[in-house]
Design an enzyme around this catalytic site. Structure first.
Site, PDB file in Angstrom:
ATOM      1  N   CYS A  45     -48.558 -17.967 -19.298  1.00 57.90           N
ATOM      2  CA  CYS A  45     -47.612 -17.142 -18.536  1.00 57.90           C
ATOM      3  C   CYS A  45     -46.820 -16.238 -19.490  1.00 57.90           C
ATOM      4  O   CYS A  45     -46.129 -16.728 -20.391  1.00 57.90           O
ATOM      5  CB  CYS A  45     -46.661 -18.047 -17.754  1.00 57.90           C
ATOM      6  SG  CYS A  45     -45.309 -17.143 -16.981  1.00 57.90           S
ATOM      7  N   HIS A  54     -39.561 -13.283 -10.537  1.00 54.26           N
ATOM      8  CA  HIS A  54     -38.703 -12.292 -11.206  1.00 54.26           C
ATOM      9  C   HIS A  54     -38.223 -11.280 -10.190  1.00 54.26           C
ATOM     10  O   HIS A  54     -38.923 -10.959  -9.235  1.00 54.26           O
ATOM     11  CB  HIS A  54     -39.439 -11.584 -12.346  1.00 54.26           C
ATOM     12  CG  HIS A  54     -40.708 -10.913 -11.904  1.00 54.26           C
ATOM     13  ND1 HIS A  54     -41.883 -11.613 -11.749  1.00 54.26           N
ATOM     14  CD2 HIS A  54     -40.977  -9.632 -11.566  1.00 54.26           C
ATOM     15  CE1 HIS A  54     -42.822 -10.784 -11.341  1.00 54.26           C
ATOM     16  NE2 HIS A  54     -42.309  -9.565 -11.207  1.00 54.26           N
ATOM     17  N   HIS A  65     -36.808  -7.260  -9.813  1.00 56.39           N
ATOM     18  CA  HIS A  65     -36.725  -5.944 -10.459  1.00 56.39           C
ATOM     19  C   HIS A  65     -35.369  -5.336 -10.106  1.00 56.39           C
ATOM     20  O   HIS A  65     -35.083  -5.099  -8.926  1.00 56.39           O
ATOM     21  CB  HIS A  65     -37.800  -4.996  -9.918  1.00 56.39           C
ATOM     22  CG  HIS A  65     -39.214  -5.428 -10.188  1.00 56.39           C
ATOM     23  ND1 HIS A  65     -39.993  -4.826 -11.146  1.00 56.39           N
ATOM     24  CD2 HIS A  65     -39.979  -6.386  -9.619  1.00 56.39           C
ATOM     25  CE1 HIS A  65     -41.194  -5.386 -11.154  1.00 56.39           C
ATOM     26  NE2 HIS A  65     -41.219  -6.341 -10.223  1.00 56.39           N
TER      27      HIS A  65
HETATM   28  P1  5GP Z   1     -44.658  -7.542 -10.501  1.00 51.45           P
HETATM   29  O1  5GP Z   1     -45.714  -6.481 -10.320  1.00 51.45           O
HETATM   30  O2  5GP Z   1     -45.281  -8.901 -10.747  1.00 51.45           O
HETATM   31  O3  5GP Z   1     -43.602  -7.551  -9.459  1.00 51.45           O
HETATM   32  O4  5GP Z   1     -43.881  -7.122 -11.830  1.00 51.45           O
HETATM   33  C1  5GP Z   1     -44.290  -7.462 -13.115  1.00 51.45           C
HETATM   34  C2  5GP Z   1     -43.571  -6.525 -14.042  1.00 51.45           C
HETATM   35  O5  5GP Z   1     -43.626  -7.076 -15.342  1.00 51.45           O
HETATM   36  C3  5GP Z   1     -44.191  -5.131 -14.132  1.00 51.45           C
HETATM   37  O6  5GP Z   1     -43.223  -4.148 -13.753  1.00 51.45           O
HETATM   38  C4  5GP Z   1     -44.630  -5.005 -15.592  1.00 51.45           C
HETATM   39  O7  5GP Z   1     -44.428  -3.710 -16.120  1.00 51.45           O
HETATM   40  C5  5GP Z   1     -43.774  -6.046 -16.274  1.00 51.45           C
HETATM   41  N1  5GP Z   1     -44.385  -6.655 -17.451  1.00 51.45           N
HETATM   42  C6  5GP Z   1     -45.644  -7.173 -17.540  1.00 51.45           C
HETATM   43  N2  5GP Z   1     -45.867  -7.668 -18.773  1.00 51.45           N
HETATM   44  C7  5GP Z   1     -44.714  -7.488 -19.470  1.00 51.45           C
HETATM   45  C8  5GP Z   1     -44.315  -7.804 -20.816  1.00 51.45           C
HETATM   46  O8  5GP Z   1     -45.065  -8.353 -21.619  1.00 51.45           O
HETATM   47  N3  5GP Z   1     -43.046  -7.464 -21.182  1.00 51.45           N
HETATM   48  C9  5GP Z   1     -42.176  -6.843 -20.313  1.00 51.45           C
HETATM   49  N4  5GP Z   1     -40.967  -6.542 -20.789  1.00 51.45           N
HETATM   50  N5  5GP Z   1     -42.512  -6.536 -19.039  1.00 51.45           N
HETATM   51  C10 5GP Z   1     -43.772  -6.853 -18.629  1.00 51.45           C
HETATM   52 ZN    ZN Z   2     -43.849 -18.790 -16.538  1.00 51.88          ZN
END
Ligand code: 5GP
Ligand code: ZN
Length: 108
Positions: A4, A98, A100
């Site tokens: 993860c 998470h 945003h």
């Molecule tokens: P989801 O699409 O799951 O709601 O959001 C995942 C978010 O995590 C995306 O906006 C993506 O840019 C961010 N993200 C993915 N991998 C990393 C990482 O290694 N570091 C950081 N800082 N953000 C990440």
């Molecule tokens: Zn995790």
């Protein structure tokens, strides 16, 4: 969770631009920001998504929302979104809960 990415950031195994942390949560900049302000608020414990977090640890979810609100207050004019993509069909790509925190209006 060994594979993860957010658990690895929390463990310090991969770098991130950390902004703030609490007992339950951390905040760091999204690696691919889609708004002038785009911060992720993440529970330190691994839960698949915000729904699982809400049932497993409501205090940690409250802490997460409080941290997101505080970061938004610091960085923006006070208008912001706090969104939780929940499930692959809703655009979730990292399966560690998470939020945003996004805003189009950075504080001057
Ligand atoms: P989801 O699409 O799951 O709601 O959001 C995942 C978010 O995590 C995306 O906006 C993506 O840019 C961010 N993200 C993915 N991998 C990393 C990482 O290694 N570091 C950081 N800082 N953000 C990440
Ligand atoms: Zn995790």
């Amino acid at each position: 969770m060994n594979d993860c990415v957010f658990c690895k950031i929390i463990a310090g195994e991969i770098p991130a631009n950390l902004l703030e942390e609490t007992q339950h949560s951390i905040a760091f900049n999204d690696i691919a920001p889609r708004q002038p302000i785009h911060v992720l608020v993440v529970p330190k414990a691994h839960h698949r998504d915000v729904a699982e977090l809400a049932f497993a640890d409501p205090a940690a979810l409250t802490d997460l929302v409080q941290l997101g609100s505080k970061i938004a207050e610091q960085l923006s004019t006070g208008s912001f979104r706090l969104t939780f993509n929940t499930g692959a069909d809703a655009g979730q790509t990292v399966f560690h809960a998470h939020g945003h925190v996004t805003s189009t209006t950075p504080k001057k």
